[in-house]
Design a protein around this motif. Structure first.
Motif, PDB file in Angstrom:
ATOM      1  N   PHE A   1       6.656 -23.582  25.798  1.00 31.11           N
ATOM      2  CA  PHE A   1       5.047 -23.846  26.182  1.00 31.11           C
ATOM      3  C   PHE A   1       4.589 -22.915  27.356  1.00 31.11           C
ATOM      4  N   GLN A   2       3.487 -22.459  27.144  1.00 27.26           N
ATOM      5  CA  GLN A   2       2.736 -21.629  27.913  1.00 27.26           C
ATOM      6  C   GLN A   2       1.849 -22.537  28.668  1.00 27.26           C
ATOM      7  N   TYR A   3       1.876 -22.427  30.064  1.00 31.37           N
ATOM      8  CA  TYR A   3       0.979 -23.349  30.898  1.00 31.37           C
ATOM      9  C   TYR A   3       0.123 -22.472  31.900  1.00 31.37           C
ATOM     10  N   THR A   4      -1.160 -22.704  32.005  1.00 36.21           N
ATOM     11  CA  THR A   4      -2.000 -22.128  33.172  1.00 36.21           C
ATOM     12  C   THR A   4      -2.534 -23.268  33.827  1.00 36.21           C
ATOM     13  N   SER A   5      -2.302 -23.457  35.301  1.00 39.47           N
ATOM     14  CA  SER A   5      -2.924 -24.498  36.117  1.00 39.47           C
ATOM     15  C   SER A   5      -3.866 -23.744  36.765  1.00 39.47           C
ATOM     16  N   VAL A   6      -5.199 -24.240  36.930  1.00 36.86           N
ATOM     17  CA  VAL A   6      -6.217 -23.738  37.813  1.00 36.86           C
ATOM     18  C   VAL A   6      -6.662 -24.736  38.972  1.00 36.86           C
ATOM     19  N   LEU A   7      -6.682 -24.253  40.226  1.00 42.11           N
ATOM     20  CA  LEU A   7      -6.989 -25.371  41.422  1.00 42.11           C
ATOM     21  C   LEU A   7      -8.066 -24.713  42.018  1.00 42.11           C
ATOM     22  N   VAL A   8      -9.094 -25.610  42.210  1.00 46.37           N
ATOM     23  CA  VAL A   8     -10.479 -25.020  42.716  1.00 46.37           C
ATOM     24  C   VAL A   8     -10.832 -25.753  43.821  1.00 46.37           C
TER      25      VAL A   8
ATOM     26  N   ILE B   1      -4.041 -18.558  26.931  1.00 49.55           N
ATOM     27  CA  ILE B   1      -3.996 -19.723  27.679  1.00 49.55           C
ATOM     28  C   ILE B   1      -4.786 -19.796  29.115  1.00 49.55           C
ATOM     29  N   THR B   2      -4.490 -18.822  29.750  1.00 46.35           N
ATOM     30  CA  THR B   2      -5.374 -18.407  30.841  1.00 46.35           C
ATOM     31  C   THR B   2      -6.737 -18.215  30.588  1.00 46.35           C
ATOM     32  N   ASN B   3      -7.153 -17.352  29.774  1.00 44.43           N
ATOM     33  CA  ASN B   3      -8.650 -17.307  29.648  1.00 44.43           C
ATOM     34  C   ASN B   3      -9.397 -18.516  29.141  1.00 44.43           C
ATOM     35  N   GLY B   4      -8.550 -19.318  28.143  1.00 38.99           N
ATOM     36  CA  GLY B   4      -9.214 -20.665  28.111  1.00 38.99           C
ATOM     37  C   GLY B   4      -9.190 -21.593  28.948  1.00 38.99           C
ATOM     38  N   ALA B   5      -8.170 -21.693  30.008  1.00 43.15           N
ATOM     39  CA  ALA B   5      -8.348 -22.385  31.163  1.00 43.15           C
ATOM     40  C   ALA B   5      -9.419 -22.004  32.222  1.00 43.15           C
TER      41      ALA B   5
END
Length: 251
Positions: free
Chosen positions: A197-204, A231-235
């Motif tokens: 699985f490829q994950y991207t988490s964004v905390l703002v 995945i990162t672009n989508g997040a």
């Protein structure tokens, strides 16, 4: 923020927001005399009363403490914070197109929503995607600090949790410029259900609101694992809409 394989339920411990207290008076010192209750005669009683009155009068050094007012008083409708067009693009064949809301006892302070789906491409395999977003709003409190400070502190705590994800490989943390007042992006890989699985988490942090978004995906039955860039672009697209929804809800 971590999300696992298909059919895993959204599970998050929602932070509590304190009741707003914008001003608080400093405490008063007690009387130095222990004899005011032992006075005899009218003159001595008057002195005792004067002493008691002085004991509850703030000294010049005692003042009212102020904290910065919280910037935002409302949260957006969580399952509508990201557009239907974006969720359909990021999570094809979502089980619930409108998203599944997380349980919350106080939607004015915290809420979440998730989407997941498996896009079956026949002999070419299948693509699984999971997207979730959570909002936490912090009121200003004379003891705990301003809403902005509290959101900033909790961003650091949530970031540490993501960075300590068990089994995470190739974990990287970068500053996400141009999103809210401050933002961090964490990317990593996890091995789940015999798939990568490829994950991207964004905390703002935007004002006194913390926005946490997680997007992950995997390829099944011979399909390729989605790239980190995909995945990162989508997040990034989704979290920008979520942050904008906070401001829109408070107009």
């Amino acid at each position: 923020m971590q999300r696992s394989a298909p059919r895993t339920r959204l599970s998050r411990i929602l932070a509590c927001a304190a009741v707003p207290v914008m001003l608080v008076a400093a405490g008063c010192s007690s009387s130095d005399s222990g004899d005011s209750g032992k006075t005899q005669g009218e003159g001595q009683q008057g002195q005792g009363q004067t002493s008691a009155s002085a004991s509850v009068t703030p000294s010049p050094s005692q003042s009212t403490k102020k904290v910065e007012p919280a910037k935002f008083a409302k949260l957006p409708q969580v399952c509508k914070a990201i557009s239907a067009k974006t969720t359909a693009s990021l999570v094809p064949k979502a089980k619930t197109k409108g998203g599944t809301p997380a349980a919350s006892s106080d939607l004015a302070s915290r809420g979440g929503c998730s989407w997941n789906g498996l896009d079956d491409k026949g002999v070419k395999g299948s693509q699984y995607r999971w997207l979730d977003v959570s909002f936490y709003r912090y009121d200003s409190d004379a003891v705990l600090g301003s809403g902005q400070e509290r959101a900033q502190e909790n961003l650091a705590k949530e970031l540490a949790k993501v960075q300590e994800t068990p089994g995470a490989k190739k974990l990287k943390t970068v500053t996400a410029n141009g999103i809210g007042d401050e933002a961090k992006t964490v990317t990593y890989q996890l091995r789940k259900t015999d798939e990568d699985f490829q994950y991207t988490s964004v905390l703002v942090r935007t004002g006194n609101v913390l926005v946490l978004l997680s997007y992950n995906g995997a390829g099944y039955a011979g399909a390729e694992t989605p790239s980190e860039k995909t995945i990162t672009n989508g997040a990034g697209t989704a979290v920008k809409e979520a942050v904008a929804a906070v401001a829109a809800a408070n107009k």
